[in-house]
Design a protein around this motif. Structure first.
Motif, PDB file in Angstrom:
ATOM      1  N   LEU A 206       0.821  -1.206   0.000  1.00 42.69           N
ATOM      2  CA  LEU A 206       0.000   0.000   0.000  1.00 42.69           C
ATOM      3  C   LEU A 206       0.860   1.263   0.000  1.00 42.69           C
ATOM      4  O   LEU A 206       0.473   2.282  -0.585  1.00 42.69           O
ATOM      5  CB  LEU A 206      -0.931   0.001   1.226  1.00 42.69           C
ATOM      6  N   LEU A 207       2.061   1.186   0.684  1.00 41.92           N
ATOM      7  CA  LEU A 207       2.927   2.363   0.755  1.00 41.92           C
ATOM      8  C   LEU A 207       3.866   2.477  -0.440  1.00 41.92           C
ATOM      9  O   LEU A 207       4.614   3.445  -0.561  1.00 41.92           O
ATOM     10  CB  LEU A 207       3.743   2.332   2.051  1.00 41.92           C
ATOM     11  N   GLY A 208       3.883   1.454  -1.327  1.00 43.41           N
ATOM     12  CA  GLY A 208       4.750   1.492  -2.497  1.00 43.41           C
ATOM     13  C   GLY A 208       6.202   1.173  -2.195  1.00 43.41           C
ATOM     14  O   GLY A 208       7.087   1.573  -2.955  1.00 43.41           O
ATOM     15  N   ARG A 209       6.432   0.412  -1.100  1.00 44.57           N
ATOM     16  CA  ARG A 209       7.806   0.028  -0.744  1.00 44.57           C
ATOM     17  C   ARG A 209       8.115  -1.353  -1.315  1.00 44.57           C
ATOM     18  O   ARG A 209       7.219  -2.180  -1.518  1.00 44.57           O
ATOM     19  CB  ARG A 209       7.976   0.011   0.775  1.00 44.57           C
ATOM     20  N   GLN A 210       9.411  -1.608  -1.520  1.00 43.08           N
ATOM     21  CA  GLN A 210       9.840  -2.868  -2.125  1.00 43.08           C
ATOM     22  C   GLN A 210       9.778  -4.014  -1.139  1.00 43.08           C
ATOM     23  O   GLN A 210       9.542  -5.162  -1.515  1.00 43.08           O
ATOM     24  CB  GLN A 210      11.270  -2.737  -2.670  1.00 43.08           C
ATOM     25  N   ALA A 211      10.032  -3.763   0.144  1.00 43.75           N
ATOM     26  CA  ALA A 211      10.133  -4.853   1.120  1.00 43.75           C
ATOM     27  C   ALA A 211       9.425  -4.464   2.397  1.00 43.75           C
ATOM     28  O   ALA A 211       9.257  -3.286   2.725  1.00 43.75           O
ATOM     29  CB  ALA A 211      11.608  -5.181   1.408  1.00 43.75           C
ATOM     30  N   SER A 212       8.992  -5.494   3.153  1.00 45.40           N
ATOM     31  CA  SER A 212       8.367  -5.297   4.450  1.00 45.40           C
ATOM     32  C   SER A 212       9.422  -5.510   5.532  1.00 45.40           C
ATOM     33  O   SER A 212      10.591  -5.769   5.265  1.00 45.40           O
ATOM     34  CB  SER A 212       7.213  -6.287   4.621  1.00 45.40           C
ATOM     35  N   GLY A 213       8.992  -5.425   6.794  1.00 44.60           N
ATOM     36  CA  GLY A 213       9.892  -5.671   7.916  1.00 44.60           C
ATOM     37  C   GLY A 213      10.171  -4.420   8.699  1.00 44.60           C
ATOM     38  O   GLY A 213       9.376  -3.483   8.733  1.00 44.60           O
TER      39      GLY A 213
ATOM     40  N   ALA B 262       4.395   7.667  -2.271  1.00 47.51           N
ATOM     41  CA  ALA B 262       4.748   6.982  -3.514  1.00 47.51           C
ATOM     42  C   ALA B 262       3.802   7.320  -4.646  1.00 47.51           C
ATOM     43  O   ALA B 262       4.175   7.301  -5.817  1.00 47.51           O
ATOM     44  CB  ALA B 262       4.793   5.471  -3.277  1.00 47.51           C
ATOM     45  N   SER B 263       2.535   7.627  -4.346  1.00 46.95           N
ATOM     46  CA  SER B 263       1.539   7.926  -5.385  1.00 46.95           C
ATOM     47  C   SER B 263       1.382   9.419  -5.603  1.00 46.95           C
ATOM     48  O   SER B 263       0.428   9.841  -6.264  1.00 46.95           O
ATOM     49  CB  SER B 263       0.190   7.323  -4.997  1.00 46.95           C
ATOM     50  N   ALA B 264       2.291  10.223  -5.027  1.00 46.84           N
ATOM     51  CA  ALA B 264       2.228  11.686  -5.156  1.00 46.84           C
ATOM     52  C   ALA B 264       0.892  12.229  -4.648  1.00 46.84           C
ATOM     53  O   ALA B 264       0.340  13.180  -5.197  1.00 46.84           O
ATOM     54  CB  ALA B 264       2.464  12.107  -6.596  1.00 46.84           C
ATOM     55  N   GLY B 265       0.390  11.600  -3.603  1.00 48.80           N
ATOM     56  CA  GLY B 265      -0.848  12.092  -2.993  1.00 48.80           C
ATOM     57  C   GLY B 265      -2.120  11.600  -3.636  1.00 48.80           C
ATOM     58  O   GLY B 265      -3.213  11.984  -3.214  1.00 48.80           O
ATOM     59  N   GLU B 266      -2.040  10.715  -4.650  1.00 49.92           N
ATOM     60  CA  GLU B 266      -3.233  10.230  -5.326  1.00 49.92           C
ATOM     61  C   GLU B 266      -3.922   9.118  -4.541  1.00 49.92           C
ATOM     62  O   GLU B 266      -5.125   8.958  -4.611  1.00 49.92           O
ATOM     63  CB  GLU B 266      -2.883   9.733  -6.731  1.00 49.92           C
ATOM     64  N   THR B 267      -3.158   8.295  -3.821  1.00 47.91           N
ATOM     65  CA  THR B 267      -3.716   7.179  -3.051  1.00 47.91           C
ATOM     66  C   THR B 267      -3.839   7.588  -1.597  1.00 47.91           C
ATOM     67  O   THR B 267      -2.855   8.016  -0.978  1.00 47.91           O
ATOM     68  CB  THR B 267      -2.825   5.932  -3.169  1.00 47.91           C
ATOM     69  N   TRP B 268      -5.037   7.442  -1.055  1.00 52.03           N
ATOM     70  CA  TRP B 268      -5.299   7.803   0.330  1.00 52.03           C
ATOM     71  C   TRP B 268      -5.407   6.538   1.163  1.00 52.03           C
ATOM     72  O   TRP B 268      -6.075   5.577   0.777  1.00 52.03           O
ATOM     73  CB  TRP B 268      -6.578   8.618   0.444  1.00 52.03           C
ATOM     74  N   LEU B 269      -4.750   6.562   2.328  1.00 51.86           N
ATOM     75  CA  LEU B 269      -4.748   5.423   3.247  1.00 51.86           C
ATOM     76  C   LEU B 269      -5.289   5.875   4.593  1.00 51.86           C
ATOM     77  O   LEU B 269      -5.030   7.000   5.032  1.00 51.86           O
ATOM     78  CB  LEU B 269      -3.332   4.855   3.421  1.00 51.86           C
TER      79      LEU B 269
ATOM     80  N   PHE C 169       9.174   5.452   8.419  1.00 48.85           N
ATOM     81  CA  PHE C 169       7.738   5.127   8.327  1.00 48.85           C
ATOM     82  C   PHE C 169       6.920   6.390   8.060  1.00 48.85           C
ATOM     83  O   PHE C 169       6.022   6.397   7.218  1.00 48.85           O
ATOM     84  CB  PHE C 169       7.293   4.451   9.620  1.00 48.85           C
ATOM     85  N   ILE C 170       7.260   7.486   8.764  1.00 52.43           N
ATOM     86  CA  ILE C 170       6.533   8.742   8.564  1.00 52.43           C
ATOM     87  C   ILE C 170       6.759   9.264   7.158  1.00 52.43           C
ATOM     88  O   ILE C 170       5.845   9.808   6.516  1.00 52.43           O
ATOM     89  CB  ILE C 170       6.967   9.783   9.608  1.00 52.43           C
ATOM     90  N   GLU C 171       7.983   9.098   6.599  1.00 53.51           N
ATOM     91  CA  GLU C 171       8.302   9.618   5.274  1.00 53.51           C
ATOM     92  C   GLU C 171       7.602   8.840   4.156  1.00 53.51           C
ATOM     93  O   GLU C 171       7.640   9.260   2.997  1.00 53.51           O
ATOM     94  CB  GLU C 171       9.817   9.575   5.058  1.00 53.51           C
ATOM     95  N   CYS C 172       6.982   7.713   4.482  1.00 54.20           N
ATOM     96  CA  CYS C 172       6.209   6.969   3.466  1.00 54.20           C
ATOM     97  C   CYS C 172       4.928   7.695   3.075  1.00 54.20           C
ATOM     98  O   CYS C 172       4.258   7.288   2.121  1.00 54.20           O
ATOM     99  CB  CYS C 172       5.877   5.575   3.983  1.00 54.20           C
ATOM    100  N   PHE C 173       4.607   8.748   3.798  1.00 47.53           N
ATOM    101  CA  PHE C 173       3.366   9.470   3.547  1.00 47.53           C
ATOM    102  C   PHE C 173       3.678  10.849   3.000  1.00 47.53           C
ATOM    103  O   PHE C 173       4.798  11.349   3.120  1.00 47.53           O
ATOM    104  CB  PHE C 173       2.539   9.564   4.828  1.00 47.53           C
ATOM    105  N   HIS C 174       2.677  11.490   2.390  1.00 44.40           N
ATOM    106  CA  HIS C 174       2.871  12.767   1.713  1.00 44.40           C
ATOM    107  C   HIS C 174       3.339  13.820   2.707  1.00 44.40           C
ATOM    108  O   HIS C 174       2.899  13.859   3.873  1.00 44.40           O
ATOM    109  CB  HIS C 174       1.552  13.211   1.053  1.00 44.40           C
ATOM    110  N   ALA C 175       4.247  14.691   2.229  1.00 45.59           N
ATOM    111  CA  ALA C 175       4.888  15.651   3.126  1.00 45.59           C
ATOM    112  C   ALA C 175       3.888  16.575   3.810  1.00 45.59           C
ATOM    113  O   ALA C 175       4.098  16.983   4.962  1.00 45.59           O
ATOM    114  CB  ALA C 175       5.903  16.480   2.332  1.00 45.59           C
ATOM    115  N   SER C 176       2.806  16.907   3.131  1.00 50.89           N
ATOM    116  CA  SER C 176       1.839  17.854   3.702  1.00 50.89           C
ATOM    117  C   SER C 176       1.067  17.269   4.879  1.00 50.89           C
ATOM    118  O   SER C 176       0.392  18.020   5.593  1.00 50.89           O
ATOM    119  CB  SER C 176       0.871  18.322   2.616  1.00 50.89           C
TER     120      SER C 176
END
Length: 793
Positions: free
Chosen positions: A314-321, A361-368, A328-335
């Motif tokens: 969902l966050l567009g990362r290559q690996a889990s763990g 990762a989606s430039a703010g298009e995908t909301w979680l 973790f915070i940087e996985c979300f849009h800066a705003s």
């Protein structure tokens, strides 16, 4: 370390472990029961909503069908009343024009040898005693019992299917009364008597189909109209809704089962092992992936975080763990990062939080949406903020679209130049524009939720004149202190809400006041003129007296002529009726054949005398200013063709050929169907009368500029030119055209000319002795007062 159930520890540890396992089982069972109940309630709610919507649509369709049926019955009675009031005999009225299959007086129908006419007459008498007009026979025929203002009770019969509209596919239309009739799909289950008694109802039939029924009352009818419609119990929409509800319930159920099994694997018999990342439980990961739900946690103070595979996807990362809490915070849009960080920092035990943030990762298009709470880990001695994450992009987009639509609607209403307000079903204010607030000076009271009565009371302080329309109670004319005039209209919607909107009618009101002032001035001028011409008042008085005497004399003559015609027509109806019975030998043969010839002569003479009396009565009405026509948009060829069909037998008996010629694509005109037919009959009767056997009569209907011309041309004896000015005047006949005389009163052309002029048209006559005559009348194509009655003065 041994797994759960295989511990070699102390007995008290085993007991504790078994107790905890039993508690988990009980929680699992209770959770599944709650989810099952929720699923059942969702399915039942969806089913009930669908039933309510189907019944609402069915009630609307039933009301429409009932309204169409009522209109056809009203149209038949209106046409029948119009024909009888115009003096037409019941036997001469066209059943096609009325819209029925048979038309008889009550006495004639009772004495008829046709059992259907007899049954119809008995039912009509019963309906009349009950104050009703419509009934249903066992064979499916409708019976209309009508008491006209002129004459006795009329019994009309028509197949019910002619007046009913086909209900459509998978629908059934039923008339209920002492007799019943069903039209439509025979597979549709008919409504029960209990549903009919309630007026409307809904029920299920069988296991695979359901049947909905709505019933409405018919005005003046001894039966009800019910519409039944069936539909499959399981439709594609219902199956998709059921599948969606199952998926919504299955996701948390699988998650709970996975958590239970994970706890059994990780819980030893003697001690609680150190907690491991949630991603190590394969079944729980599978359940989370199926439900599209990810897991995450952040360890307070250690700067560490952890995400599972679904969260990584969902966050567009290559690996889990494991990863850092900053990562973790940087996985979300800066705003939105600071807002998420504050929510994690402020998390407390037993206080779950929920926050929607876009991914980076989606430039703010995908909301979680992240949901979590704080728990305490006794092994590490630290607080863990743990939770779930799932995709809510569609929900966010839907909310944005809804807000955008509402904003556009509010903007449009706000810029609307007239006052506008919207109230809910309890008459509480929902929305209003600035014009409503300022025009009625209600700024101090308007707010969302205020009652309609409160706003109306506040509005009265700025209103100096208020008048409700007598034709429409929902329309009020308001005069404001500012000098403006507003027509306030309030209308209820199908959902129960109320809409109030105003229309500025200041100019109209000012013009009306200006007109009233001018009328007062004109009245004053007239009074002044009368005073200045006082010396002429005596002459005017005498003139008025003489004029009144002349008018009374003319009225007396017309009244005497009309009364005499009525008095003569009453016994003539009896003479003609009994003569017709004798001619038809209804009650047995007359005996000598000469009797039958004599009776036929009596009937022919009586009908001829009745026609002359009817013509005299029409002329008397015209001269008295009481003749009325009812112009409506019609195809002029229809009444012309009806007159030709009525007169054709008479022409064939004399050996005269009759032809009808009509232009294509003639426009509709405003005319009285009966009057046009009578005009054509008068002209055709004269043409047949003065045309010998072997002759020909041609009727032409043609467009002539702004008029439609109906011309009747014959090959008869013709009329000398010097006698043409005498024609079209009452009681004028040209007897010198032949050595023999012809029957008639000389009123036919006069009536035709009067009817044509009442329509705004004219009559012309052209003739040449020995070659024939052409009489034409012209009717205008359009008129300024469509659909209104016209009176001849």
């Amino acid at each position: 370390m041994a797994g759960f159930g295989q511990s070699k520890g102390k007995p008290e540890d085993k007991a504790q472990s078994l107790k905890q396992a039993g508690t988990l089982k009980a929680i699992l069972v209770l959770t599944l029961m709650v989810l099952t109940a929720a699923l059942g309630l969702m399915i039942w709610n969806s089913y009930q909503a669908r039933n309510a919507e189907d019944l609402k649509l069915l009630q609307r369709d039933a009301l429409l069908l009932g309204e169409r049926f009522n209109r056809r019955a009203d149209r038949a009675t209106d046409r029948l009343e119009s024909e009888l009031r115009s003096g037409s005999r019941l036997s001469s009225i066209s059943t096609d024009f009325i819209g029925v299959s048979s038309l008889n007086s009550l006495n004639t129908a009772l004495s008829s040898e046709d059992p259907l006419d007899t049954d119809a007459a008995e039912l009509a008498a019963k309906l009349s005693s009950q104050g009703e007009r419509l009934g249903l026979l066992d064979n499916g025929d409708l019976v209309l019992g009508y008491v006209p203002t002129v004459g006795n009770t009329v019994v009309a019969r028509v197949p019910a299917r002619d007046w009913l509209t086909e209900p459509g596919e998978k629908a059934r239309l039923i008339l209920y009364g002492d007799a019943s009739l069903s039209i439509g799909d025979a597979s549709v289950v008919p409504p029960s008597r209990e549903i009919r008694a309630r007026g409307t109802g809904f029920r299920l039939e069988g296991l695979t189909n359901r049947s909905a029924t709505a019933c409405v009352d018919i005005h003046g009818a001894a039966f009800s109209l019910c519409l039944s419609r069936s539909s499959p119990l399981l439709t594609l929409d219902a199956m998709l809704s059921l599948l969606l509800n199952l998926l919504l319930v299955a996701a948390p159920a699988l998650a709970v089962i996975g958590l239970y099994k994970q706890s059994r694997r990780e819980r030893p018999s003697s001690v609680i092992q150190k907690s491991k990342p949630l991603g190590q439980n394969a079944k729980l990961e599978l359940a989370a992936a199926n439900a599209c739900v990810g897991f995450w946690d952040v360890r307070s103070g250690s700067g560490k975080a952890w995400i599972n595979e679904e969260t990584a996807r969902l966050l567009g990362r290559q690996a889990s763990g494991n990863l850092s809490d900053a990562g973790f915070i940087e996985c979300f849009h800066a705003s939105h990062r600071q807002k998420l960080k504050d929510a994690i920092d402020e998390a407390r035990p037993s206080q779950a939080f929920s926050i929607a943030v876009p991914s980076a990762a989606s430039a703010g298009e995908t909301w979680l949406e992240l949901r979590g709470s704080q728990i305490y880990d006794p092994d590490s001695g630290t607080a863990i903020i743990s939770g779930v994450v799932f995709d809510v992009t569609d929900t966010i987009r839907y909310r944005e679209r809804q807000k955008s639509s509402e904003a556009r609607l509010r903007s449009a209403i706000e810029t609307f130049p007239c006052p506008f307000a919207l109230w809910d079903s309890k008459k509480r204010l929902v929305f209003w524009n600035k014009t409503f607030e300022t025009m009625f000076d209600v700024s101090s009271v308007v707010r969302a939720g205020v009652s309609h009565e409160t706003v109306m009371l506040a509005r009265s302080g700025n209103v100096i004149h208020e008048r409700t329309s007598p034709e429409d109670p929902g329309t009020t004319l308001l005069g404001l202190r500012s000098g403006e005039w507003v027509k306030l209209v309030e209308r209820s919607t199908n959902t129960g809400t109320l809409i109030s909107f105003g229309i500025d009618v200041t100019n109209d009101q000012l013009n009306e006041e200006r007109l009233q002032r001018h009328q007062k001035k004109l009245k004053a001028l007239v009074q002044e003129l009368e005073r200045s011409e006082g010396h002429k008042s005596e002459l005017a008085r005498k003139y008025n007296e003489e004029k009144a005497k002349a008018e009374r004399s003319a009225d007396s003559k017309s009244a005497f002529l009309a009364n005499m015609s009525h008095e003569l027509r009453t016994p003539l109806n009896a003479i003609n009726g009994f003569s017709e019975i004798l001619v038809n030998e209804m009650y047995g043969p007359l005996g000598d054949e000469r009797y039958k010839d004599y009776v036929r002569d009596i009937l022919t003479s009586g009908e001829h005398l009745l026609d002359m009396i009817n013509d005299i009565l029409d002329i008397a009405k015209i001269e008295a200013g009481k003749m009325t026509i009812y112009p409506k948009p019609i195809d002029l060829v229809d009444p012309v063709d009806a007159a030709v069909r009525m007169i054709r037998r008479k022409a064939e008996d004399k050996g005269v050929e009759v032809r009808l010629q009509a232009d294509e694509s003639l426009p509709h005109i405003d005319a009285d169907h009966r009057a046009v037919r009578q005009m054509v009959l008068n002209l055709l009767s004269n043409a047949i009368k003065f045309t010998d056997a072997g002759g020909r009569i041609t009727i032409a209907v043609q467009r002539r500029d702004d008029f439609i011309r109906v011309a009747v041309r014959d090959t008869g004896i013709g009329i000398p030119k010097e006698h043409l000015p005498r024609l079209a005047k009452p009681f004028e006949q040209v007897q010198e055209t032949r050595e023999r005389n012809f029957d008639g009163t000389g009123l036919g052309l006069a009536l035709t000319k009067s009817f044509a002029e009442m329509h705004g048209g004219k009559l012309t006559i052209a003739s040449e002795p020995g070659k024939g005559t052409m009489v034409s009348f012209y009717l205008p194509v359009s008129t300024d007062d469509q659909g209104s009655d016209r009176y001849v003065a």
